[in-house]
Design a protein around this motif. Structure first.
Motif, PDB file in Angstrom:
ATOM      1  N   HIS A  22       0.852  -1.195   0.000  1.00 33.91           N
ATOM      2  CA  HIS A  22       0.000   0.000   0.000  1.00 33.91           C
ATOM      3  C   HIS A  22       0.886   1.243   0.000  1.00 33.91           C
ATOM      4  CE1 HIS A  22      -3.448   2.538   0.661  1.00 33.91           C
ATOM      5  NE2 HIS A  22      -2.888   3.055   1.754  1.00 33.91           N
ATOM      6  N   TYR A  23       0.572   2.169  -0.914  1.00 35.43           N
ATOM      7  CA  TYR A  23       1.282   3.444  -0.993  1.00 35.43           C
ATOM      8  C   TYR A  23       0.386   4.530  -0.399  1.00 35.43           C
ATOM      9  CZ  TYR A  23       4.240   1.041  -4.435  1.00 35.43           C
ATOM     10  OH  TYR A  23       5.075   0.167  -5.077  1.00 35.43           O
ATOM     11  N   LYS A  24       0.953   5.348   0.463  1.00 30.04           N
ATOM     12  CA  LYS A  24       0.192   6.443   1.067  1.00 30.04           C
ATOM     13  C   LYS A  24       0.981   7.738   0.913  1.00 30.04           C
ATOM     14  CE  LYS A  24      -2.424   7.705   5.185  1.00 30.04           C
ATOM     15  NZ  LYS A  24      -2.786   7.336   6.581  1.00 30.04           N
ATOM     16  N   PHE A  25       0.661   8.486  -0.145  1.00 32.98           N
ATOM     17  CA  PHE A  25       1.362   9.720  -0.470  1.00 32.98           C
ATOM     18  C   PHE A  25       0.337  10.824  -0.714  1.00 32.98           C
ATOM     19  CE2 PHE A  25       4.653   6.695  -1.142  1.00 32.98           C
ATOM     20  CZ  PHE A  25       5.864   7.365  -1.064  1.00 32.98           C
ATOM     21  N   PRO A  26       0.787  12.090  -0.711  1.00 32.65           N
ATOM     22  CA  PRO A  26      -0.108  13.194  -1.087  1.00 32.65           C
ATOM     23  C   PRO A  26      -0.676  12.988  -2.492  1.00 32.65           C
ATOM     24  CG  PRO A  26       1.865  14.057  -0.042  1.00 32.65           C
ATOM     25  CD  PRO A  26       2.095  12.587  -0.234  1.00 32.65           C
ATOM     26  N   GLU A  27      -1.701  13.737  -2.804  1.00 35.19           N
ATOM     27  CA  GLU A  27      -2.507  13.486  -4.008  1.00 35.19           C
ATOM     28  C   GLU A  27      -1.684  13.474  -5.296  1.00 35.19           C
ATOM     29  OE1 GLU A  27      -6.424  15.324  -6.322  1.00 35.19           O
ATOM     30  OE2 GLU A  27      -5.691  16.234  -4.472  1.00 35.19           O
ATOM     31  N   VAL A  28      -0.831  14.477  -5.507  1.00 33.58           N
ATOM     32  CA  VAL A  28      -0.081  14.559  -6.770  1.00 33.58           C
ATOM     33  C   VAL A  28       0.896  13.394  -6.888  1.00 33.58           C
ATOM     34  CG1 VAL A  28       1.486  15.951  -8.147  1.00 33.58           C
ATOM     35  CG2 VAL A  28      -0.327  17.063  -6.819  1.00 33.58           C
ATOM     36  N   GLU A  29       1.669  13.136  -5.832  1.00 35.91           N
ATOM     37  CA  GLU A  29       2.593  12.003  -5.872  1.00 35.91           C
ATOM     38  C   GLU A  29       1.854  10.682  -6.058  1.00 35.91           C
ATOM     39  OE1 GLU A  29       4.743  14.368  -2.507  1.00 35.91           O
ATOM     40  OE2 GLU A  29       2.889  14.662  -3.641  1.00 35.91           O
ATOM     41  N   ASP A  30       0.698  10.572  -5.411  1.00 35.36           N
ATOM     42  CA  ASP A  30      -0.078   9.332  -5.506  1.00 35.36           C
ATOM     43  C   ASP A  30      -0.545   9.076  -6.939  1.00 35.36           C
ATOM     44  OD1 ASP A  30      -1.463   7.092  -4.018  1.00 35.36           O
ATOM     45  OD2 ASP A  30      -3.199   8.065  -4.935  1.00 35.36           O
ATOM     46  N   SER A  31      -0.947  10.125  -7.642  1.00 33.92           N
ATOM     47  CA  SER A  31      -1.375   9.943  -9.030  1.00 33.92           C
ATOM     48  C   SER A  31      -0.215   9.506  -9.908  1.00 33.92           C
ATOM     49  CB  SER A  31      -1.988  11.244  -9.563  1.00 33.92           C
ATOM     50  OG  SER A  31      -1.020  12.286  -9.587  1.00 33.92           O
ATOM     51  N   ILE A  32       0.984  10.003  -9.632  1.00 35.25           N
ATOM     52  CA  ILE A  32       2.179   9.584 -10.383  1.00 35.25           C
ATOM     53  C   ILE A  32       2.470   8.118 -10.122  1.00 35.25           C
ATOM     54  CG2 ILE A  32       4.664   9.937 -10.648  1.00 35.25           C
ATOM     55  CD1 ILE A  32       4.201  12.886  -9.949  1.00 35.25           C
ATOM     56  N   ILE A  33       2.368   7.701  -8.861  1.00 31.55           N
ATOM     57  CA  ILE A  33       2.630   6.300  -8.507  1.00 31.55           C
ATOM     58  C   ILE A  33       1.653   5.379  -9.220  1.00 31.55           C
ATOM     59  CG2 ILE A  33       2.598   4.634  -6.617  1.00 31.55           C
ATOM     60  CD1 ILE A  33       3.581   6.881  -4.776  1.00 31.55           C
ATOM     61  N   LYS A  34       0.360   5.736  -9.196  1.00 32.11           N
ATOM     62  CA  LYS A  34      -0.659   4.876  -9.803  1.00 32.11           C
ATOM     63  C   LYS A  34      -0.478   4.750 -11.310  1.00 32.11           C
ATOM     64  CE  LYS A  34      -4.259   5.618  -6.322  1.00 32.11           C
ATOM     65  NZ  LYS A  34      -5.596   6.202  -6.030  1.00 32.11           N
ATOM     66  N   SER A  35       0.015   5.782 -11.951  1.00 33.64           N
ATOM     67  CA  SER A  35       0.183   5.738 -13.407  1.00 33.64           C
ATOM     68  C   SER A  35       1.378   4.892 -13.832  1.00 33.64           C
ATOM     69  CB  SER A  35       0.341   7.157 -13.957  1.00 33.64           C
ATOM     70  OG  SER A  35       1.522   7.762 -13.456  1.00 33.64           O
ATOM     71  N   PRO A  81       0.989 -15.407   8.445  1.00 37.72           N
ATOM     72  CA  PRO A  81       2.216 -16.202   8.381  1.00 37.72           C
ATOM     73  C   PRO A  81       2.790 -16.240   6.953  1.00 37.72           C
ATOM     74  CG  PRO A  81       0.537 -17.350   9.638  1.00 37.72           C
ATOM     75  CD  PRO A  81      -0.138 -16.168   9.008  1.00 37.72           C
ATOM     76  N   GLU A  82       4.100 -16.116   6.881  1.00 34.95           N
ATOM     77  CA  GLU A  82       4.853 -16.178   5.624  1.00 34.95           C
ATOM     78  C   GLU A  82       4.433 -15.096   4.623  1.00 34.95           C
ATOM     79  OE1 GLU A  82       4.633 -20.087   4.030  1.00 34.95           O
ATOM     80  OE2 GLU A  82       5.570 -21.031   5.772  1.00 34.95           O
ATOM     81  N   ARG A  83       3.831 -14.025   5.120  1.00 29.24           N
ATOM     82  CA  ARG A  83       3.450 -12.895   4.273  1.00 29.24           C
ATOM     83  C   ARG A  83       3.894 -11.597   4.950  1.00 29.24           C
ATOM     84  NH1 ARG A  83       2.922 -16.497   1.384  1.00 29.24           N
ATOM     85  NH2 ARG A  83       1.211 -17.044  -0.040  1.00 29.24           N
ATOM     86  N   VAL A  84       4.227 -10.594   4.111  1.00 38.45           N
ATOM     87  CA  VAL A  84       4.623  -9.292   4.625  1.00 38.45           C
ATOM     88  C   VAL A  84       3.673  -8.245   4.081  1.00 38.45           C
ATOM     89  CG1 VAL A  84       6.419  -7.525   4.679  1.00 38.45           C
ATOM     90  CG2 VAL A  84       7.049  -9.941   4.781  1.00 38.45           C
ATOM     91  N   ALA A  85       3.009  -7.531   4.979  1.00 34.15           N
ATOM     92  CA  ALA A  85       2.196  -6.381   4.573  1.00 34.15           C
ATOM     93  C   ALA A  85       3.103  -5.166   4.569  1.00 34.15           C
ATOM     94  CB  ALA A  85       1.031  -6.194   5.531  1.00 34.15           C
ATOM     95  N   LEU A  86       3.164  -4.479   3.428  1.00 37.95           N
ATOM     96  CA  LEU A  86       4.141  -3.413   3.252  1.00 37.95           C
ATOM     97  C   LEU A  86       3.437  -2.077   3.038  1.00 37.95           C
ATOM     98  CD1 LEU A  86       7.254  -3.468   3.177  1.00 37.95           C
ATOM     99  CD2 LEU A  86       7.104  -3.390   0.691  1.00 37.95           C
ATOM    100  N   LEU A  87       3.850  -1.065   3.813  1.00 33.51           N
ATOM    101  CA  LEU A  87       3.325   0.288   3.670  1.00 33.51           C
ATOM    102  C   LEU A  87       4.469   1.205   3.223  1.00 33.51           C
ATOM    103  CD1 LEU A  87       1.024   2.366   4.076  1.00 33.51           C
ATOM    104  CD2 LEU A  87       1.850   2.644   6.438  1.00 33.51           C
ATOM    105  N   VAL A  88       4.236   1.922   2.131  1.00 41.47           N
ATOM    106  CA  VAL A  88       5.248   2.835   1.577  1.00 41.47           C
ATOM    107  C   VAL A  88       4.736   4.254   1.767  1.00 41.47           C
ATOM    108  CG1 VAL A  88       6.696   3.354  -0.422  1.00 41.47           C
ATOM    109  CG2 VAL A  88       5.704   1.065  -0.162  1.00 41.47           C
ATOM    110  N   VAL A  89       5.505   5.091   2.497  1.00 36.94           N
ATOM    111  CA  VAL A  89       5.066   6.454   2.819  1.00 36.94           C
ATOM    112  C   VAL A  89       6.250   7.412   2.737  1.00 36.94           C
ATOM    113  CG1 VAL A  89       3.212   5.649   4.338  1.00 36.94           C
ATOM    114  CG2 VAL A  89       5.504   6.070   5.270  1.00 36.94           C
ATOM    115  N   PRO A  90       5.975   8.720   2.660  1.00 37.83           N
ATOM    116  CA  PRO A  90       7.065   9.697   2.743  1.00 37.83           C
ATOM    117  C   PRO A  90       7.685   9.673   4.137  1.00 37.83           C
ATOM    118  CG  PRO A  90       5.068  10.689   1.823  1.00 37.83           C
ATOM    119  CD  PRO A  90       4.675   9.358   2.379  1.00 37.83           C
TER     120      PRO A  90
END
Length: 506
Positions: free
Chosen positions: A2-15, A67-76
């Motif tokens: 999951h990526y959690k960034f401000p709106e402009v950066e988030d739109s760049i990530i999604k594209s 188990p055997e899974r990693v939930a990953l959060l990407v933030v500034p």
């Protein structure tokens, strides 16, 4: 993930999620985490976020919940400065051109030059054209302003893009006339709402005159020995358009050390050639020379004259003139087009010994006779070796060449048969053929120190219409240490034949 960034950066990530290094179901890897940071920063910097850095991105991982899974959060990152969240635009653009000196800033493309070094440089004059200020040393601009414009990929009021900066640097370096290419980006002011970067480009002219000398002495198995000398003079930026003017001179002389032919005590062979070329770092063609190309381009015009004397056989003069254009459509695909290449071979003298050989070998006679070769050629090249992440590097080159087909068509419109033989251009027969050549090279990286390399080559030539045989210069040959090692150099192809006993003779 999951990526959690401000709106402009988030739109760049999604594209650009398709090129992400971390994906659902993929094995967890710290290398992928590092590469993902680099990818995100690259995307941000290409969309105006000049101050974004890798350490401004943080990961939070939960490996307990499943188990055997990693939930990953990407933030500034929490300590990220406010200006890193701001998109910047290009302000004023200034180019400072200095003469070649013993001291320069190094062959670099970024960073800030020392203010003390800049202060010691005295410039003569300046001019402003199309939002670009140019300051230079000497009595005149060392290079035409429009040549600089061709290489720029970013302009005033455009959003900052690291990719466009890198393309500009690559284009300027490819001109091969600068020893230093350095950009400096400076915020216009320190106010919180400032979104403008003023740009300074420092260019140092390189040494523009080069001379190469090549000297060798050759001893051959046919008892001929002699020296050869090659000289190459090159003047870069010859006419202040970034072009390179080259003049090459080549000569060799061989004399016979043993008596071989009749009463002749010494038989001498020689060769003398001159080659003149003019290469532009842009497409020198009407309407195309003003177009902005994403990747470096080049145009080469060339004229060559060669006088060859083979003792006791023949004396041959060859003339070649051609124009060649090279360009890229992306980092892997490049193209070369030769819209016109004219070769002219003139057999000036033959001996009875040579005549006796060609009387029994009509193909050799036709290949070496006086003839025009008006040709067109196109090559397409694929090469992904620039990408270090590729474990399989591939280089493919396909070439198609034709000779005199347009000329033969025009002759047909004038009443000559399309497949009629012995048609002439300026009193000399012209060669007509269609030729294909394909080369495929693969390098498979097995380990960090071991690779497996393969090469496949395929060529075909079809002579028709005005020709029964292809010119000697267009025939195929292989053999030698860098080809098929079980055979001598060029032993398979022109020059290889079977004698009356059936043995191969070279």
């Amino acid at each position: 993930v999951h990526y959690k960034f401000p709106e402009v950066e988030d739109s760049i990530i999604k594209s650009n999620l398709a090129s992400a290094h971390i994906k659902l179901g993929k094995q967890f890897s710290t290398l992928d985490l590092t590469n993902e940071k680099t990818r995100l920063v690259t995307d941000f910097r290409n969309n105006g976020f000049y101050y974004y850095r890798n350490d401004y991105i943080s990961y939070y991982a939960d490996s307990v919940n499943i188990p055997e899974r990693v939930a990953l959060l990407v933030v500034p990152a929490m300590e990220m400065p406010d200006r890193a969240h701001k998109q910047f635009h290009i302000g004023t653009v200034s180019a400072y051109l200095r003469k070649n000196v013993g001291v320069n800033y190094g062959r670099s493309s970024g960073g800030t030059s020392s203010s003390n070094q800049r202060a010691t440089v005295q410039y003569s004059d300046s001019l402003v054209l199309n939002d670009l200020k140019m300051v230079y040393q000497g009595d005149r601009m060392p290079i035409k302003p429009r040549v600089l414009f061709k290489n720029f990929r970013f302009w005033r009021r455009r959003m900052f893009s690291q990719e466009k900066v890198d393309q500009t640097v690559s284009n300027l370096h490819s001109m091969n006339i600068f020893s230093t290419v350095r950009f400096t980006f400076t915020p216009r002011d320190t106010m919180p709402d400032n979104d403008t970067l003023d740009v300074r480009l420092d260019l140092t002219m390189d040494r523009l005159i080069e001379t190469e000398v090549d000297f060798s002495i050759t001893q051959k198995s046919n008892s001929q020995v002699g020296p050869s000398l090659g000289l190459l003079f090159s003047k870069r930026n010859a006419f202040h358009h970034g072009e390179t003017l080259s003049v090459g001179l080549r000569g060799s002389y061989e004399w016979q050390t043993q008596k071989q032919f009749g009463s002749n005590k010494r038989i001498d062979s020689y060769e003398a050639a001159v080659d003149v070329s003019l290469a532009y770092p842009w497409i020198a063609f009407p309407w195309l020379n003003k177009k902005i190309y994403r990747y470096p381009t080049s145009t080469t015009f060339r004229i060559s004259v060669d006088q060859l004397n083979r003792a006791n056989y023949y004396r041959l003069m060859s003339f070649i003139s051609e124009a060649k254009y090279s360009f890229q459509t992306n980092r892997s695909w490049s193209h070369e087009l030769t819209p016109l290449s004219v070769s002219y071979n003139k057999m000036q003298h033959t001996t009875a010994r040579f005549d006796s050989i060609v009387s029994t070998n009509s193909a050799l006679y036709v290949s070496l006779r006086a003839q025009f070769i008006p040709a067109m050629q196109y090559s397409i090249i694929y090469d992904n070796s620039w990408n270090p992440a590729e474990r399989h590097a591939m280089h493919f080159e396909g070439t198609v060449k034709e000779s005199a087909n347009l000329l033969n068509l025009s002759n047909s419109l004038l009443g000559h048969g399309y497949f009629e033989k012995d048609k002439k251009l300026l009193g000399t027969p012209y060669s007509q053929f269609l030729k294909f050549l394909f080369t495929l090279k693969n390098t498979f990286r097995l380990t960090d120190k071991t690779s497996l390399a393969t090469r496949v080559q395929l060529g075909a030539i079809w002579s028709y219409g005005n020709s029964d045989y292809a010119p000697y210069s267009e025939l195929f040959y292989v053999g030698g240490a860098n080809s098929i090692r079980a055979f001598a150099v060029r032993s398979i192809g022109p020059g290889g034949y079977r004698d009356n006993t059936g043995r191969n003779t070279y």
